[in-house]
Design a protein around this motif. Structure first.
Motif, PDB file in Angstrom:
ATOM      1  N   SER A  60      10.812  -7.917 -24.170  1.00  0.00           N
ATOM      2  CA  SER A  60      10.927  -7.210 -25.448  1.00  0.00           C
ATOM      3  C   SER A  60      10.616  -8.108 -26.646  1.00  0.00           C
ATOM      4  O   SER A  60      10.856  -9.304 -26.623  1.00  0.00           O
ATOM      5  CB  SER A  60      12.354  -6.670 -25.594  1.00  0.00           C
ATOM      6  OG  SER A  60      12.508  -6.053 -26.855  1.00  0.00           O
TER       7      SER A  60
ATOM      8  N   THR B 288      13.908  -8.525 -20.008  1.00  0.00           N
ATOM      9  CA  THR B 288      12.702  -7.832 -20.472  1.00  0.00           C
ATOM     10  C   THR B 288      11.791  -8.738 -21.306  1.00  0.00           C
ATOM     11  O   THR B 288      12.236  -9.765 -21.810  1.00  0.00           O
ATOM     12  CB  THR B 288      13.083  -6.637 -21.368  1.00  0.00           C
ATOM     13  OG1 THR B 288      13.471  -7.152 -22.659  1.00  0.00           O
ATOM     14  CG2 THR B 288      14.246  -5.830 -20.798  1.00  0.00           C
TER      15      THR B 288
ATOM     16  N   SER C 103      21.881   5.604 -18.798  1.00  0.00           N
ATOM     17  CA  SER C 103      20.992   6.375 -19.662  1.00  0.00           C
ATOM     18  C   SER C 103      20.566   5.593 -20.901  1.00  0.00           C
ATOM     19  O   SER C 103      19.688   6.021 -21.634  1.00  0.00           O
ATOM     20  CB  SER C 103      21.684   7.674 -20.075  1.00  0.00           C
ATOM     21  OG  SER C 103      22.878   7.353 -20.756  1.00  0.00           O
ATOM     22  N   SER C 104      21.209   4.454 -21.134  1.00  0.00           N
ATOM     23  CA  SER C 104      20.868   3.662 -22.319  1.00  0.00           C
ATOM     24  C   SER C 104      21.345   2.221 -22.131  1.00  0.00           C
ATOM     25  O   SER C 104      22.266   1.962 -21.353  1.00  0.00           O
ATOM     26  CB  SER C 104      21.554   4.252 -23.561  1.00  0.00           C
ATOM     27  OG  SER C 104      22.968   4.064 -23.436  1.00  0.00           O
TER      28      SER C 104
ATOM     29  N   GLU D 283      15.646 -10.151 -27.330  1.00  0.00           N
ATOM     30  CA  GLU D 283      16.404  -9.086 -26.654  1.00  0.00           C
ATOM     31  C   GLU D 283      17.741  -8.803 -27.326  1.00  0.00           C
ATOM     32  O   GLU D 283      18.305  -7.735 -27.146  1.00  0.00           O
ATOM     33  CB  GLU D 283      16.644  -9.480 -25.186  1.00  0.00           C
ATOM     34  CG  GLU D 283      15.357  -9.648 -24.393  1.00  0.00           C
ATOM     35  CD  GLU D 283      15.622  -9.954 -22.923  1.00  0.00           C
ATOM     36  OE1 GLU D 283      16.043 -11.098 -22.636  1.00  0.00           O
ATOM     37  OE2 GLU D 283      15.434  -9.052 -22.094  1.00  0.00           O
TER      38      GLU D 283
ATOM     39  N   ILE E 276      17.357  -5.441 -28.209  1.00  0.00           N
ATOM     40  CA  ILE E 276      17.734  -4.263 -27.424  1.00  0.00           C
ATOM     41  C   ILE E 276      19.254  -4.080 -27.472  1.00  0.00           C
ATOM     42  O   ILE E 276      19.742  -2.954 -27.523  1.00  0.00           O
ATOM     43  CB  ILE E 276      17.306  -4.444 -25.948  1.00  0.00           C
ATOM     44  CG1 ILE E 276      15.790  -4.622 -25.847  1.00  0.00           C
ATOM     45  CG2 ILE E 276      17.765  -3.269 -25.100  1.00  0.00           C
ATOM     46  CD1 ILE E 276      15.341  -5.057 -24.460  1.00  0.00           C
TER      47      ILE E 276
ATOM     48  N   ILE F 255      19.337  -5.019 -17.759  1.00  0.00           N
ATOM     49  CA  ILE F 255      18.335  -4.316 -18.557  1.00  0.00           C
ATOM     50  C   ILE F 255      16.975  -4.779 -18.066  1.00  0.00           C
ATOM     51  O   ILE F 255      16.671  -5.976 -18.115  1.00  0.00           O
ATOM     52  CB  ILE F 255      18.467  -4.636 -20.066  1.00  0.00           C
ATOM     53  CG1 ILE F 255      19.915  -4.566 -20.545  1.00  0.00           C
ATOM     54  CG2 ILE F 255      17.531  -3.761 -20.892  1.00  0.00           C
ATOM     55  CD1 ILE F 255      20.474  -3.191 -20.726  1.00  0.00           C
TER      56      ILE F 255
ATOM     57  N   TYR G 248      19.386  -0.307 -16.518  1.00  0.00           N
ATOM     58  CA  TYR G 248      18.638   0.517 -17.467  1.00  0.00           C
ATOM     59  C   TYR G 248      17.180   0.070 -17.491  1.00  0.00           C
ATOM     60  O   TYR G 248      16.885  -1.126 -17.614  1.00  0.00           O
ATOM     61  CB  TYR G 248      19.184   0.425 -18.897  1.00  0.00           C
ATOM     62  CG  TYR G 248      18.305   1.184 -19.854  1.00  0.00           C
ATOM     63  CD1 TYR G 248      18.359   2.574 -19.940  1.00  0.00           C
ATOM     64  CD2 TYR G 248      17.346   0.514 -20.641  1.00  0.00           C
ATOM     65  CE1 TYR G 248      17.508   3.277 -20.778  1.00  0.00           C
ATOM     66  CE2 TYR G 248      16.493   1.218 -21.486  1.00  0.00           C
ATOM     67  CZ  TYR G 248      16.581   2.599 -21.551  1.00  0.00           C
ATOM     68  OH  TYR G 248      15.726   3.298 -22.368  1.00  0.00           O
ATOM     69  N   GLY G 249      16.291   1.044 -17.367  1.00  0.00           N
ATOM     70  CA  GLY G 249      14.859   0.788 -17.514  1.00  0.00           C
ATOM     71  C   GLY G 249      14.220   1.996 -18.164  1.00  0.00           C
ATOM     72  O   GLY G 249      14.764   3.101 -18.075  1.00  0.00           O
ATOM     73  N   ARG G 250      13.073   1.792 -18.795  1.00  0.00           N
ATOM     74  CA  ARG G 250      12.449   2.894 -19.528  1.00  0.00           C
ATOM     75  C   ARG G 250      11.670   3.831 -18.609  1.00  0.00           C
ATOM     76  O   ARG G 250      11.408   4.974 -18.958  1.00  0.00           O
ATOM     77  CB  ARG G 250      11.531   2.343 -20.626  1.00  0.00           C
ATOM     78  CG  ARG G 250      12.314   1.717 -21.776  1.00  0.00           C
ATOM     79  CD  ARG G 250      11.390   1.187 -22.840  1.00  0.00           C
ATOM     80  NE  ARG G 250      10.441   0.233 -22.281  1.00  0.00           N
ATOM     81  CZ  ARG G 250       9.551  -0.438 -23.001  1.00  0.00           C
ATOM     82  NH1 ARG G 250       9.481  -0.253 -24.306  1.00  0.00           N
ATOM     83  NH2 ARG G 250       8.739  -1.288 -22.431  1.00  0.00           N
ATOM     84  N   THR G 251      11.283   3.344 -17.429  1.00  0.00           N
ATOM     85  CA  THR G 251      10.453   4.149 -16.532  1.00  0.00           C
ATOM     86  C   THR G 251      11.278   4.616 -15.336  1.00  0.00           C
ATOM     87  O   THR G 251      11.656   3.804 -14.491  1.00  0.00           O
ATOM     88  CB  THR G 251       9.246   3.313 -16.040  1.00  0.00           C
ATOM     89  OG1 THR G 251       8.697   2.618 -17.156  1.00  0.00           O
ATOM     90  CG2 THR G 251       8.194   4.183 -15.404  1.00  0.00           C
TER      91      THR G 251
END
Lengths: 327, 327
Positions: B204, B202, B186-187, B232, B208, B135, B160-163
């Motif tokens: 975060s 991350t 995708s998640s 996280e 997550i 992640i 997985y990454g948001r960008t």
């Protein structure tokens, strides 16, 4: 990154009004809550008879802050090296990027510690001082007495040390530097009884100054203790004194004379103990009458390190010192 | 004193067995009580959106130890500078004399953090790993996955990454580096459900990974949280897991996932939480069956910094890197 050697730093940075006012401002910022100063981090290398302290403080409004590494390796004599060493890293307060490495081997610590002593005297010593007494004959016995002149004039120095040769060297050096007579005392008791300001500068592990020797119009600055096992003052002194101060209470009560005073239950109310920040800011009063007995316990703070490093950096750059390291 | 630049360090220091074994030995010394490691000192520069951490540890038996300064200034983009920076000072453990300044800008931290992840996997991941999930798409998403190969082989990476652009760059870079397929998930849920090893990397500030996604034969290494406000993992994970470990409990419970687990009262008995030292020393067992669920919380320790700095210093000198500063 600028690199500065001890020699370069010694050439241009010394005890003066400008350095004092920067350290004073640092303590003011501390009193205003504009300083972020973590606890001292200590690495013990017990099997090597060594220790390393790390001090740091961010003072809001300054362009850089210092992270100071101080080492004490007490078997270094066998390698022909001094016991004490150290350096300061200066980081930008805007970006964190390293700006300078000052490999001062503890010189800047000596300067800022001397100046803290001067500040203690400025707010706590009697207005007129005849004799400045000093216990110890090392570097701080020199810096403290010289720095005292930033706060008070005095007519003679009375010094006590256990090693006659060191006392003799001290006397010669300081008479030349200060142009006042420096006399050797036969005991710590003589020093205390004959002085208005007494500065203790030893690495002693037990009390040297006794409560019985205190007298009206005495100010004591104890700067030798910066670890829980070090001690220069009889804890009873903290009950006998009219005013007790320190640089930062939370630190002094862990590492300084106040550590022993607390253990001996001589601190009735911590709120009665003044701190340097509120003192220099004028929020509390130091000495209020000539006859009071005052004591200040100095352990040395990151605020002083950052303040002196900013002063040193400005001065070194203005004098074209140092070399550039492009990393 | 030797001065080493980031470029020089990157040229010769990387993830390998030798570095891993030195860090492993560092943790062994820690378990033996042969390490002096003070608490992390943190300077907050809140009005600058900056923070500086200082970590250090003396490991008995080594010739030098590191004092590491790590900076994070999160508005640095406006100056075109990276957010993270840092350097290591190496001091002689015999005399305290500075030996080297490694201006690595955090590279050595990346290496030693990756290796701690590899050690976590070595003792806790299932013997056979098909998919390594990650992640995040930053530096540690790279270092952790690359370092995992020191402990376990794997056939694919699921990231997985948001960008999306960052995921794409990651995929390209890591496929080339590792020569295994890297697929975008995708998640976070997909990552966890399809992987035997999951690494969270991350910054975060909220959980997550959810407890509901856990499955037999899963190992999670959470390395993103190194401050009390970072998180996280869902705290419930710490109750659901069969085995929970961390690098150093006293630190993880202040700065890591365990901080939140403790606040959520998910730590019934701190003694049940394994530490890296006893794990690598074989005093306690990590995973004992293939079906267990294991979690390791890494916050980063001075022991790792000193160990990697010793490795780097040896390697840099052997390769004739660096320049001498005569101070």
């Amino acid at each position: 990154m600028h690199l500065f050697s001890e020699k370069e730093i010694r050439e241009v940075v010394g005890l003066n009004e400008k350095a004092l006012s920067l350290i004073e401002e640092g303590f003011e910022r501390l009193a205003e809550g504009a300083v972020s100063q973590p606890q001292v981090a200590r690495v013990d290398l017990a099997d090597k008879n060594g220790e390393v302290d790390i001090k740091t403080a961010y003072i809001r409004g300054l362009e850089t802050f210092a992270i100071k590494i101080s080492s004490g390796f007490f078997d270094n004599e066998k390698y022909g090296l001094p016991s004490l060493g150290g350096m300061m890293m200066l980081l930008s307060t805007e970006t964190g990027v390293p700006q300078a490495l000052m490999h001062d081997n503890g010189y800047l610590t000596d300067v800022r510690t001397g100046i803290a002593g001067a500040l203690a005297a400025k707010y706590m010593a009697p207005a007129s001082v005849n004799t400045c007494g000093v216990i110890g004959t090392g570097a701080q016995a020199r810096f403290q007495v010289e720095a005292l002149r930033l706060a008070r004039g005095f007519d003679r120095v009375l010094v006590y040390g256990r090693t006659p040769e060191k006392v003799e060297t001290y006397k010669k050096e300081m008479e030349e530097k200060l142009d006042v007579p420096v006399e050797a005392a036969s005991s710590p008791e003589e020093v205390v009884k004959e002085s208005e300001v007494v500065i203790t500068t030893t690495p002693s592990k037990e009390a040297i100054i006794k409560k019985e020797w205190l007298h009206p119009k005495l100010h004591i600055t104890a700067m030798g203790s910066d670890a829980e096992h070090k001690q220069e003052l009889d804890p009873n002194i903290f009950q006998a004194a009219d005013i007790v101060a320190c640089d930062v209470y939370s630190q002094a009560v862990e590492m300084g004379e106040l550590h022993h005073a607390k253990q001996a239950q001589m601190i009735k109310d911590p709120k009665q103990i003044l701190e340097m920040g509120p003192l220099v800011k004028g929020e509390v009063s130091g000495r209020t009458s000539d006859q009071q007995i005052t004591v200040c316990d100095l352990t040395g703070t990151g605020v002083q390190d950052t303040a002196i490093s900013v002063y040193a950096y400005q001065t070194l750059k203005a004098n074209g010192k140092g070399q550039e390291y492009q990393s």
